[in-house]
Design a protein around this motif. Structure first.
Motif, PDB file in Angstrom:
ATOM      1  N   CYS A  20       0.787  -1.236  -0.073  1.00  0.00           N
ATOM      2  CA  CYS A  20      -0.041   0.109   0.190  1.00  0.00           C
ATOM      3  C   CYS A  20       0.933   1.286  -0.171  1.00  0.00           C
ATOM      4  N   HIS A  21       1.949   1.385   0.955  1.00  0.00           N
ATOM      5  CA  HIS A  21       2.834   2.264   0.850  1.00  0.00           C
ATOM      6  C   HIS A  21       3.325   2.864  -0.246  1.00  0.00           C
ATOM      7  N   LEU A  22       3.780   1.715  -1.076  1.00  0.00           N
ATOM      8  CA  LEU A  22       4.608   2.224  -2.228  1.00  0.00           C
ATOM      9  C   LEU A  22       3.538   2.406  -3.514  1.00  0.00           C
ATOM     10  N   LYS A  23       2.360   1.651  -3.486  1.00  0.00           N
ATOM     11  CA  LYS A  23       1.400   1.800  -4.568  1.00  0.00           C
ATOM     12  C   LYS A  23       0.682   3.002  -4.333  1.00  0.00           C
ATOM     13  N   TYR A  24       0.455   3.448  -3.312  1.00  0.00           N
ATOM     14  CA  TYR A  24      -0.332   4.708  -3.015  1.00  0.00           C
ATOM     15  C   TYR A  24       0.394   5.773  -2.277  1.00  0.00           C
ATOM     16  N   PRO A  25       1.533   6.416  -2.828  1.00  0.00           N
ATOM     17  CA  PRO A  25       2.193   7.212  -2.115  1.00  0.00           C
ATOM     18  C   PRO A  25       1.524   8.805  -2.003  1.00  0.00           C
ATOM     19  N   GLU A  26       1.812   9.328  -0.897  1.00  0.00           N
ATOM     20  CA  GLU A  26       1.225  10.730  -0.705  1.00  0.00           C
ATOM     21  C   GLU A  26       2.167  11.589  -1.261  1.00  0.00           C
ATOM     22  N   LEU A  27       2.058  12.181  -2.430  1.00  0.00           N
ATOM     23  CA  LEU A  27       2.913  13.040  -3.230  1.00  0.00           C
ATOM     24  C   LEU A  27       3.335  14.276  -2.634  1.00  0.00           C
ATOM     25  N   ARG A  28       4.390  14.515  -2.072  1.00  0.00           N
ATOM     26  CA  ARG A  28       5.087  15.702  -1.413  1.00  0.00           C
ATOM     27  C   ARG A  28       6.057  16.419  -2.222  1.00  0.00           C
ATOM     28  N   TRP A  29       5.868  17.732  -2.471  1.00  0.00           N
ATOM     29  CA  TRP A  29       6.784  18.335  -3.251  1.00  0.00           C
ATOM     30  C   TRP A  29       7.574  19.577  -2.298  1.00  0.00           C
ATOM     31  N   ASN A  30       8.880  19.626  -2.610  1.00  0.00           N
ATOM     32  CA  ASN A  30       9.767  20.627  -1.748  1.00  0.00           C
ATOM     33  C   ASN A  30       9.385  21.871  -2.218  1.00  0.00           C
ATOM     34  N   TRP A  31       8.444  22.374  -1.772  1.00  0.00           N
ATOM     35  CA  TRP A  31       8.155  23.833  -2.288  1.00  0.00           C
ATOM     36  C   TRP A  31       9.239  24.733  -2.042  1.00  0.00           C
ATOM     37  N   GLU A  32      10.237  24.659  -1.256  1.00  0.00           N
ATOM     38  CA  GLU A  32      11.417  25.512  -0.991  1.00  0.00           C
ATOM     39  C   GLU A  32      12.144  25.656  -2.264  1.00  0.00           C
ATOM     40  N   ASN A  33      12.054  24.553  -3.078  1.00  0.00           N
ATOM     41  CA  ASN A  33      13.116  24.571  -4.319  1.00  0.00           C
ATOM     42  C   ASN A  33      12.033  24.832  -5.568  1.00  0.00           C
ATOM     43  N   ILE A  34      10.967  25.297  -5.472  1.00  0.00           N
ATOM     44  CA  ILE A  34      10.033  25.356  -6.442  1.00  0.00           C
ATOM     45  C   ILE A  34       9.694  26.862  -6.439  1.00  0.00           C
ATOM     46  N   SER A  35      10.000  27.581  -7.854  1.00  0.00           N
ATOM     47  CA  SER A  35       9.792  28.854  -7.988  1.00  0.00           C
ATOM     48  C   SER A  35       8.428  28.842  -8.691  1.00  0.00           C
ATOM     49  N   THR A  36       7.512  29.570  -7.666  1.00  0.00           N
ATOM     50  CA  THR A  36       6.118  29.757  -8.388  1.00  0.00           C
ATOM     51  C   THR A  36       5.840  31.163  -8.680  1.00  0.00           C
ATOM     52  N   ASP A  37       6.995  31.950  -8.760  1.00  0.00           N
ATOM     53  CA  ASP A  37       6.726  33.481  -9.266  1.00  0.00           C
ATOM     54  C   ASP A  37       6.441  33.603 -10.906  1.00  0.00           C
ATOM     55  N   LYS A  38       6.895  32.680 -11.903  1.00  0.00           N
ATOM     56  CA  LYS A  38       6.492  32.941 -13.117  1.00  0.00           C
ATOM     57  C   LYS A  38       6.024  31.598 -13.485  1.00  0.00           C
ATOM     58  N   ILE A  39       4.360  31.567 -13.634  1.00  0.00           N
ATOM     59  CA  ILE A  39       3.955  30.268 -13.980  1.00  0.00           C
ATOM     60  C   ILE A  39       3.187  30.677 -15.600  1.00  0.00           C
TER      61      ILE A  39
END
Ligand code: FCB
Length: 462
Positions: A20-39
């Motif tokens: 279950c753990h592998l098949k249904y991961p809970e997606l988490r992004w590292n928002w500190e490394n993501i730039s959301t300024d220019k989408i």
């Protein structure tokens, strides 16, 4: 021997948990490394904002206005602090000025719903004034280059329909179809996008399982039957409107809220079972039905239903996806409430019991892409009275949409919920979802600071 059985049981348990753990991961992004300024979005992308009649128009007499007057078995009012929708945002009279607000946002589309109880006050009567009202509103939208997106059923229906048993009874579906045909006949020459039913699973579970929505029942088997009837109603509306004049060129979709239910403790089998069961009821039963024509919910002790309708396959020109957040379920030993909802310390909460979880919108897009029709985000937004998290929310969720498009998913549009603060169902007026705040004393609307992030992205000025 006992030791052996015990050993194998432990091994099996571990295997299931790891699977279950592998098949249904809970997606988490590292928002500190993501730039959301220019989408960035494709130039053809549809931008809009949304409302629903009962929440903004005022003076509705329907199943909700009736429910607003009542209380639950424990004496608690149905609506927080006994609030009532009343005149709401008076959008019925103020729509011309509200359309100017839509223009201010720079969006090109407006999703709204028509109020069935105003159009058909009695089973054998259509109110021409109400039909003319919406016709004028559509005209003003078009004069302002705003494309109308019309929802036929957004949580409310007339009291006479309620008295007949509403969607608890399969035979009432035809009554709803006649109403839809009438509305379609009136406006299909000038409304290109139609939504049949808003969030059938929310109507079914909140109205018949948690009892938070009208009719406030708590009967899980009935809840499953209502869900089945609502989905069948969607299918029938789709096919009957498609056969009418303008039908072939008009785009008709179902609006479905996806809310992922996750195990609170990822090593706990009962949390997995709980979350799988609730996901199945709320999300996958609908998606599977639309994909295969088979509706089935088989949860022992809760609901058991099997239904086939081959017409459900190909019953959409687009999928209307509403997304807000996910929930973590923790099993508890109680027949009345077999799980609790839990939140992590690091979660950023909104004013609703929802966390900010942009990754979830990406996951929701992935899961509904199995239906192989274009996806329109028909609702997404935050309740944030302080306006301290709105900008972050908008940027994260829209980053998720832009990433989905980049990754090849066919997302064609996005509607922010909501144009302005309004009557948020069981929470009354406490929840502030509006891009524009509303002073309910004076009916004055003002753009919130946090909403400017949306305008910048829409206008490609971010
Ligand atoms: C959705 C409803 C919409 C609004 C938002 C916050 O479930 O469709 O009317 O209440 O939630």
């Amino acid at each position: 021997m006992i030791l052996k059985v015990f050993f194998y049981a432990i091994v099996l348990y571990l295997l299931v948990i790891v699977y279950c753990h592998l098949k249904y991961p809970e997606l988490r992004w590292n928002w500190e490394n993501i730039s959301t300024d220019k989408i960035l979005f494709p130039s053809t992308f549809i931008w809009g904002t949304a409302t629903a009649a009962h929440q903004v128009e005022g003076n509705c007499v329907n199943n909700w206005s009736e429910f607003e007057k009542g209380s639950k078995d424990d004496g608690q009012p149905n609506i927080k602090d006994n609030q009532q929708s009343g005149i709401a945002c008076d959008h019925w009279n103020r729509y011309p000025e509200d359309i100017k607000l839509i223009k201010e946002l720079g969006v090109s589309h407006y999703r709204f719903s028509v109020e069935w109880s105003k159009i058909q006050p009695a089973q054998d009567t259509f109110n021409q004034d109400a039909l003319d009202h919406y016709s004028r509103m559509i005209d003003v939208l078009l004069e302002n280059d705003i494309t109308p997106v019309l929802t036929l059923h957004h949580f409310t229906h007339p009291l006479w329909f309620d008295k007949l048993g509403a969607f608890e009874k399969e035979e009432n579906i035809s009554i709803f179809i006649s109403f839809c045909e009438k509305v379609f006949h009136e406006y299909s020459h000038k409304v290109e996008y139609w939504c049949t039913i808003n969030e059938p699973a929310v109507v079914a579970t909140q109205g018949y399982f948690s009892g938070m929505f009208p009719p406030g029942k708590k009967d899980s088997q009935l809840s499953a039957e209502v869900l089945k009837n609502l989905l069948d109603a969607h299918v029938q509306v789709y096919h009957s409107l498609k056969k009418m004049e303008n039908g072939p060129k008009i785009k008709i979709g179902l609006v479905k809220n996806i809310n992922q239910f996750e195990p609170w403790r990822r090593w706990h089998i009962l949390d997995w079972i709980m979350s799988k069961a609730v996901n199945h009821f709320f999300n996958s039963s609908t998606i599977d039905y639309l994909r295969t024509g088979i509706f089935k919910i088989r949860i022992p002790g809760l609901a058991w239903i099997y239904h086939e309708n081959p017409n459900a396959v190909h019953s959409m020109d687009y999928f209307g996806l509403n997304y807000y957040s996910h929930n973590h379920l923790k099993f508890q030993l109680s027949l009345k409430e077999p799980f609790s909802m839990e939140f992590r310390d690091e979660d950023i909460m909104t004013d609703m019991p929802y966390t900010i979880y942009g990754e979830g919108l990406y996951r929701a897009i992935q899961s509904v892409s199995a239906l192989d029709v274009p996806i329109m985000i028909t609702e997404n937004g935050i309740a944030d009275a302080e306006d301290s998290r709105r900008e972050l929310y908008i940027k994260r969720y829209l980053y998720a949409v832009s990433k989905a498009i980049k990754d090849g998913y066919d997302v064609i549009g996005y509607f922010y919920w909501s144009l302005m603060d309004n009557f948020e169902w069981a929470f009354g007026y406490d929840m502030k979802f509006g891009l524009f705040s509303v002073d309910f004393e004076t009916q004055e609307r003002s753009l919130r600071d946090g909403s400017k992030a949306y305008i910048c992205i829409v206008k490609n000025e971010n």
